[in-house]
Design an enzyme around this catalytic site. Sequence first.
Site, PDB file in Angstrom:
ATOM      1  N   ASP A 146      31.482  24.664 -18.808  1.00  0.00           N
ATOM      2  CA  ASP A 146      31.001  23.279 -18.849  1.00  0.00           C
ATOM      3  C   ASP A 146      31.820  22.316 -17.983  1.00  0.00           C
ATOM      4  O   ASP A 146      31.244  21.452 -17.323  1.00  0.00           O
ATOM      5  CB  ASP A 146      30.978  22.769 -20.296  1.00  0.00           C
TER       6      ASP A 146
ATOM      7  N   PHE B  53      32.239  23.991 -23.849  1.00  0.00           N
ATOM      8  CA  PHE B  53      33.059  25.196 -23.785  1.00  0.00           C
ATOM      9  C   PHE B  53      32.626  25.999 -22.563  1.00  0.00           C
ATOM     10  O   PHE B  53      31.716  25.609 -21.826  1.00  0.00           O
ATOM     11  CB  PHE B  53      32.912  26.019 -25.072  1.00  0.00           C
TER      12      PHE B  53
ATOM     13  N   ASP C  79      22.109  35.217 -25.585  1.00  0.00           N
ATOM     14  CA  ASP C  79      22.948  35.752 -24.513  1.00  0.00           C
ATOM     15  C   ASP C  79      22.814  34.784 -23.353  1.00  0.00           C
ATOM     16  O   ASP C  79      21.700  34.482 -22.905  1.00  0.00           O
ATOM     17  CB  ASP C  79      22.541  37.161 -24.088  1.00  0.00           C
TER      18      ASP C  79
END
Length: 210
Positions: free
Chosen positions: A170, A167, A80
């Site tokens: 970023d 992704f 997570d």
Amino acid sequence: MTQSTWLEKHTDLVLASNNKGKISEFNHIFETLNLPIQVIPQGHLQIEDAVEDGLSFIENAILKARHAAKHSGKPAIADDSGLCVPALGGAPGIYSARYAGEHGNDSANNHKLIQALQPLRQKHTIITGMFVCVLAFVEHAEDPLPKIFQGVWQGEILTEARGEHGFGYDPLFWLPELGKTSAELEKAEKNKISHRGQAMQAFIQSLITN
């Protein structure tokens, strides 16, 4: 059972994620290591995403790991992670993937973050942020002692996206010491220093030591 003993008895590890970016990063990290582990994304076992109703990265990681272990009957690891911006009270935090409402819409999430920070920016103001990753490992669904590994990656938040790799956030995550965003790093370079790379290295180290 210690984790090193677990490694001797198991070869399959379910990854509690259907996120293609995360799966790619996990696979790349394991491919560089000489460990007899096959990482199986939960989607390959027709396991749907768990309900993430925890209030912290740790809670959600444990929920996801238990969910994957329950439906697979195998040990599981869950990630997570998200971006925390102190200027926004820690947001988007655990809601990073669905910050703009639609889960996994990176473009919308990045746009919302830029807009949320715009009123807080002044001339030459630097807005800092941190990527946080928590990994939870369970040997089975009712494991009373989940193993927790954490990584934190500090950076700055840009006003516009840069880079084509990675992704999530970023393209907005600027690393002043490298003069690049996270999205401008090659995968191997990113995995050495990122929040997920840090947490994964701690997990790997726990597997190969007593």
